[in-house]
Design a protein around this motif. Structure first.
Motif, PDB file in Angstrom:
ATOM      1  N   ASP A 114      -0.709  21.102   0.517  1.00  0.00           N
ATOM      2  CA  ASP A 114      -0.822  19.645   0.529  1.00  0.00           C
ATOM      3  C   ASP A 114      -0.476  19.053  -0.840  1.00  0.00           C
ATOM      4  OD1 ASP A 114      -1.329  17.044   1.138  1.00  0.00           O
ATOM      5  OD2 ASP A 114      -3.389  17.353   1.831  1.00  0.00           O
ATOM      6  N   THR A 115       0.807  19.014  -1.131  1.00  0.00           N
ATOM      7  CA  THR A 115       1.273  18.414  -2.386  1.00  0.00           C
ATOM      8  C   THR A 115       0.940  16.940  -2.442  1.00  0.00           C
ATOM      9  OG1 THR A 115       3.102  19.982  -2.320  1.00  0.00           O
ATOM     10  CG2 THR A 115       3.286  18.175  -3.886  1.00  0.00           C
ATOM     11  N   ASN A 116       0.992  16.269  -1.315  1.00  0.00           N
ATOM     12  CA  ASN A 116       0.721  14.840  -1.282  1.00  0.00           C
ATOM     13  C   ASN A 116      -0.677  14.518  -1.790  1.00  0.00           C
ATOM     14  OD1 ASN A 116       1.532  12.160  -0.644  1.00  0.00           O
ATOM     15  ND2 ASN A 116       0.382  12.248   1.268  1.00  0.00           N
ATOM     16  N   ALA A 117      -1.668  15.353  -1.432  1.00  0.00           N
ATOM     17  CA  ALA A 117      -3.037  15.127  -1.901  1.00  0.00           C
ATOM     18  C   ALA A 117      -3.124  15.264  -3.415  1.00  0.00           C
ATOM     19  CB  ALA A 117      -3.987  16.113  -1.233  1.00  0.00           C
ATOM     20  N   THR A 118      -2.391  16.225  -3.988  1.00  0.00           N
ATOM     21  CA  THR A 118      -2.399  16.412  -5.434  1.00  0.00           C
ATOM     22  C   THR A 118      -1.784  15.211  -6.129  1.00  0.00           C
ATOM     23  OG1 THR A 118      -2.217  18.803  -5.112  1.00  0.00           O
ATOM     24  CG2 THR A 118      -1.701  17.958  -7.292  1.00  0.00           C
ATOM     25  N   PHE A 119      -0.684  14.692  -5.608  1.00  0.00           N
ATOM     26  CA  PHE A 119      -0.065  13.505  -6.202  1.00  0.00           C
ATOM     27  C   PHE A 119      -0.971  12.287  -6.062  1.00  0.00           C
ATOM     28  CE2 PHE A 119       3.927  15.810  -6.443  1.00  0.00           C
ATOM     29  CZ  PHE A 119       4.528  15.245  -7.558  1.00  0.00           C
ATOM     30  N   ARG A 120      -1.697  12.163  -4.947  1.00  0.00           N
ATOM     31  CA  ARG A 120      -2.636  11.047  -4.806  1.00  0.00           C
ATOM     32  C   ARG A 120      -3.703  11.095  -5.889  1.00  0.00           C
ATOM     33  NH1 ARG A 120      -2.509  12.069   0.866  1.00  0.00           N
ATOM     34  NH2 ARG A 120      -4.497  13.141   0.696  1.00  0.00           N
ATOM     35  N   ARG A 121      -4.236  12.294  -6.166  1.00  0.00           N
ATOM     36  CA  ARG A 121      -5.245  12.421  -7.225  1.00  0.00           C
ATOM     37  C   ARG A 121      -4.655  12.060  -8.583  1.00  0.00           C
ATOM     38  NH1 ARG A 121      -6.714  17.078  -4.142  1.00  0.00           N
ATOM     39  NH2 ARG A 121      -5.484  18.420  -5.507  1.00  0.00           N
TER      40      ARG A 121
ATOM     41  N   ALA B  55      -3.303  11.673 -18.078  1.00  0.00           N
ATOM     42  CA  ALA B  55      -4.264  11.812 -16.980  1.00  0.00           C
ATOM     43  C   ALA B  55      -3.544  12.198 -15.692  1.00  0.00           C
ATOM     44  CB  ALA B  55      -5.028  10.503 -16.792  1.00  0.00           C
ATOM     45  N   PHE B  56      -2.389  11.588 -15.457  1.00  0.00           N
ATOM     46  CA  PHE B  56      -1.571  11.930 -14.289  1.00  0.00           C
ATOM     47  C   PHE B  56      -1.138  13.386 -14.370  1.00  0.00           C
ATOM     48  CE2 PHE B  56       1.325  10.300 -10.935  1.00  0.00           C
ATOM     49  CZ  PHE B  56       2.159  11.397 -10.800  1.00  0.00           C
ATOM     50  N   ARG B  57      -0.606  13.772 -15.530  1.00  0.00           N
ATOM     51  CA  ARG B  57      -0.075  15.126 -15.720  1.00  0.00           C
ATOM     52  C   ARG B  57      -1.175  16.176 -15.558  1.00  0.00           C
ATOM     53  NH1 ARG B  57       1.906  13.998 -20.232  1.00  0.00           N
ATOM     54  NH2 ARG B  57       3.892  13.197 -19.430  1.00  0.00           N
ATOM     55  N   SER B  58      -2.355  15.874 -16.086  1.00  0.00           N
ATOM     56  CA  SER B  58      -3.463  16.812 -16.004  1.00  0.00           C
ATOM     57  C   SER B  58      -3.918  17.000 -14.557  1.00  0.00           C
ATOM     58  CB  SER B  58      -4.626  16.320 -16.862  1.00  0.00           C
ATOM     59  OG  SER B  58      -5.738  17.173 -16.750  1.00  0.00           O
ATOM     60  N   ALA B  59      -4.040  15.891 -13.812  1.00  0.00           N
ATOM     61  CA  ALA B  59      -4.458  15.994 -12.416  1.00  0.00           C
ATOM     62  C   ALA B  59      -3.418  16.735 -11.580  1.00  0.00           C
ATOM     63  CB  ALA B  59      -4.701  14.597 -11.842  1.00  0.00           C
ATOM     64  N   LEU B  60      -2.141  16.556 -11.930  1.00  0.00           N
ATOM     65  CA  LEU B  60      -1.074  17.205 -11.174  1.00  0.00           C
ATOM     66  C   LEU B  60      -1.035  18.707 -11.423  1.00  0.00           C
ATOM     67  CD1 LEU B  60       1.156  16.251  -9.213  1.00  0.00           C
ATOM     68  CD2 LEU B  60       2.725  16.232 -11.153  1.00  0.00           C
ATOM     69  N   SER B  61      -1.674  19.162 -12.486  1.00  0.00           N
ATOM     70  CA  SER B  61      -1.663  20.589 -12.798  1.00  0.00           C
ATOM     71  C   SER B  61      -2.621  21.385 -11.917  1.00  0.00           C
ATOM     72  CB  SER B  61      -2.012  20.810 -14.276  1.00  0.00           C
ATOM     73  OG  SER B  61      -3.363  20.473 -14.533  1.00  0.00           O
ATOM     74  N   ALA B  62      -3.463  20.693 -11.147  1.00  0.00           N
ATOM     75  CA  ALA B  62      -4.372  21.387 -10.236  1.00  0.00           C
ATOM     76  C   ALA B  62      -3.580  21.936  -9.051  1.00  0.00           C
ATOM     77  CB  ALA B  62      -5.450  20.433  -9.741  1.00  0.00           C
ATOM     78  N   PRO B  63      -3.893  23.133  -8.585  1.00  0.00           N
ATOM     79  CA  PRO B  63      -3.135  23.697  -7.465  1.00  0.00           C
ATOM     80  C   PRO B  63      -3.378  22.931  -6.176  1.00  0.00           C
ATOM     81  CG  PRO B  63      -5.000  25.106  -8.022  1.00  0.00           C
ATOM     82  CD  PRO B  63      -4.919  24.064  -9.097  1.00  0.00           C
ATOM     83  N   PRO B  64      -2.353  22.700  -5.374  1.00  0.00           N
ATOM     84  CA  PRO B  64      -2.536  22.004  -4.097  1.00  0.00           C
ATOM     85  C   PRO B  64      -3.197  22.914  -3.079  1.00  0.00           C
ATOM     86  CG  PRO B  64      -0.271  22.745  -4.302  1.00  0.00           C
ATOM     87  CD  PRO B  64      -0.942  23.071  -5.606  1.00  0.00           C
ATOM     88  N   PRO B  65      -4.069  22.387  -2.236  1.00  0.00           N
ATOM     89  CA  PRO B  65      -4.722  23.226  -1.217  1.00  0.00           C
ATOM     90  C   PRO B  65      -3.768  23.573  -0.091  1.00  0.00           C
ATOM     91  CG  PRO B  65      -5.359  20.932  -0.934  1.00  0.00           C
ATOM     92  CD  PRO B  65      -4.542  20.985  -2.195  1.00  0.00           C
TER      93      PRO B  65
ATOM     94  N   PRO C 137       4.579  17.912  11.379  1.00  0.00           N
ATOM     95  CA  PRO C 137       4.389  16.673  10.619  1.00  0.00           C
ATOM     96  C   PRO C 137       3.125  16.705   9.779  1.00  0.00           C
ATOM     97  CG  PRO C 137       3.943  16.324  12.956  1.00  0.00           C
ATOM     98  CD  PRO C 137       4.523  17.692  12.831  1.00  0.00           C
ATOM     99  N   GLY C 138       3.217  16.048   8.590  1.00  0.00           N
ATOM    100  CA  GLY C 138       2.084  15.998   7.672  1.00  0.00           C
ATOM    101  C   GLY C 138       1.794  14.588   7.216  1.00  0.00           C
ATOM    102  N   ASP C 139       0.951  14.457   6.203  1.00  0.00           N
ATOM    103  CA  ASP C 139       0.513  13.145   5.737  1.00  0.00           C
ATOM    104  C   ASP C 139       1.605  12.375   5.008  1.00  0.00           C
ATOM    105  OD1 ASP C 139      -1.988  13.488   6.786  1.00  0.00           O
ATOM    106  OD2 ASP C 139      -2.908  14.162   4.912  1.00  0.00           O
ATOM    107  N   LEU C 140       2.502  13.072   4.321  1.00  0.00           N
ATOM    108  CA  LEU C 140       3.476  12.366   3.480  1.00  0.00           C
ATOM    109  C   LEU C 140       4.399  11.486   4.307  1.00  0.00           C
ATOM    110  CD1 LEU C 140       4.717  11.775   0.752  1.00  0.00           C
ATOM    111  CD2 LEU C 140       6.162  13.817   1.030  1.00  0.00           C
ATOM    112  N   TRP C 141       5.040  12.027   5.311  1.00  0.00           N
ATOM    113  CA  TRP C 141       5.987  11.267   6.126  1.00  0.00           C
ATOM    114  C   TRP C 141       5.367  10.785   7.434  1.00  0.00           C
ATOM    115  CZ3 TRP C 141       9.564  10.450   2.765  1.00  0.00           C
ATOM    116  CH2 TRP C 141       9.952  11.446   1.864  1.00  0.00           C
ATOM    117  N   GLY C 142       4.220  11.351   7.800  1.00  0.00           N
ATOM    118  CA  GLY C 142       3.633  11.029   9.087  1.00  0.00           C
ATOM    119  C   GLY C 142       4.416  11.694  10.212  1.00  0.00           C
TER     120      GLY C 142
END
Length: 279
Positions: free
Chosen positions: A18-25, A127-137, A247-252
């Protein structure tokens, strides 16, 4: 009737994890700094909250790319600060497209937004860069599919192969690879980091044909799994692959605009592929 492929090509971002969740954070972390949630005085009234995931994503489409994935983060922070300056109505007012254009134009012109000096923009970018460094689930069913792929490959290693295909930035993907044990070769024989076009899918299929032990390599049955009709299903269809759309959350859940985007199968979760592929 199950498909019996010689090769499985799996999309990474927003299909496997879920890359989209990581970008949202990451976007939320940037907005929090810009709104003063880093310990400084917060902005008033209509600027207390912003629809962070949508506004920052939309702003990024109006700014020049700095290479890799999207615009320079300090520019994005400044554009967000311009967008928020004087904003009224809150998130319920919806995203204001003229304001998006105006905010990006101010940044392109080299102007500084009110209340956001270079130090704050740098802090928001970090802050964006740091949050993006977390692994996506991993997404639902992904762990089961990975186990199935591993067992399927192991059973006939000379006649079966698997490929992970992504357009993502290598540094960010490496975080996901490390977190989920992708890079060690236990799930995938090859990892392809290229733009997804019919030509690159043809290259991947040609390599697969050379990798599996078949009398005629061009006869290899290739299955592609992805979350986007345009970026995954359409180019894979153009090369004669069997396509599985998850289908996933990013594009629906997208609707095919032409026969070229029609998948052979549609999945609710990734592990449904186990039954279709008889893994």
């Amino acid at each position: 009737m199950p498909v019996s492929p010689h090769a499985l090509v799996l999309d990474a971002d927003n299909t496997l994890w879920d890359t989209n969740a990581t970008f949202r954070r990451a976007r939320s972390a940037m907005i929090q700094v810009l709104q003063g949630a880093d310990g400084e005085e917060a902005r008033p009234d209509g600027e207390k909250r912003l629809e962070t995931t949508d506004v920052l994503y939309r702003l990024s489409q109006h700014l020049p790319s700095s290479g890799g994935e999207g615009p320079d983060l300090e520019q994005l922070a400044r554009a967000a600060a311009f967008y928020m300056s004087g904003l009224r109505g809150g998130p319920e007012a919806g995203i204001q497209t003229p304001r998006l254009r105006w905010a990006s134009e101010q940044v392109r012109a080299g102007r500084q937004p009110p209340g956001c000096d270079r130090s704050r923009a740098r802090k928001a970018a970090e802050a964006f860069r740091s949050a993006l460094s977390a692994p996506p689930p991993l997404l639902d069913g992904a762990a089961s599919l990975l186990r199935g792929v591993r067992a399927w490959r192991t059973a006939q290693p000379d006649r079966r192969t698997s490929v992970l295909f992504s357009e993502g930035a290598p540094d960010r993907l490496e975080v996901a690879f490390d977190a989920h044990g992708i890079g060690g070769g236990q799930y995938f024989d090859d990892i392809v980091l290229r733009e997804k076009t019919p030509d690159t899918f043809r290259d991947v299929c040609h390599a697969i044909g050379n990798a599996v032990d078949l009398p005629e390599p061009q006869a290899a049955e290739v299955v592609v799994i992805g979350d986007s009709l345009q970026r995954d299903i359409r180019p894979a269809n153009a090369t004669g692959c069997t396509t599985l759309y998850c289908p996933g959350d990013l594009w629906g859940r997208e609707t095919p605009e032409a026969a070229s985007e029609q998948p052979d199968y549609t999945l609710g979760t990734l592990d449904e592929a186990l039954r279709i592929l008889d893994l």
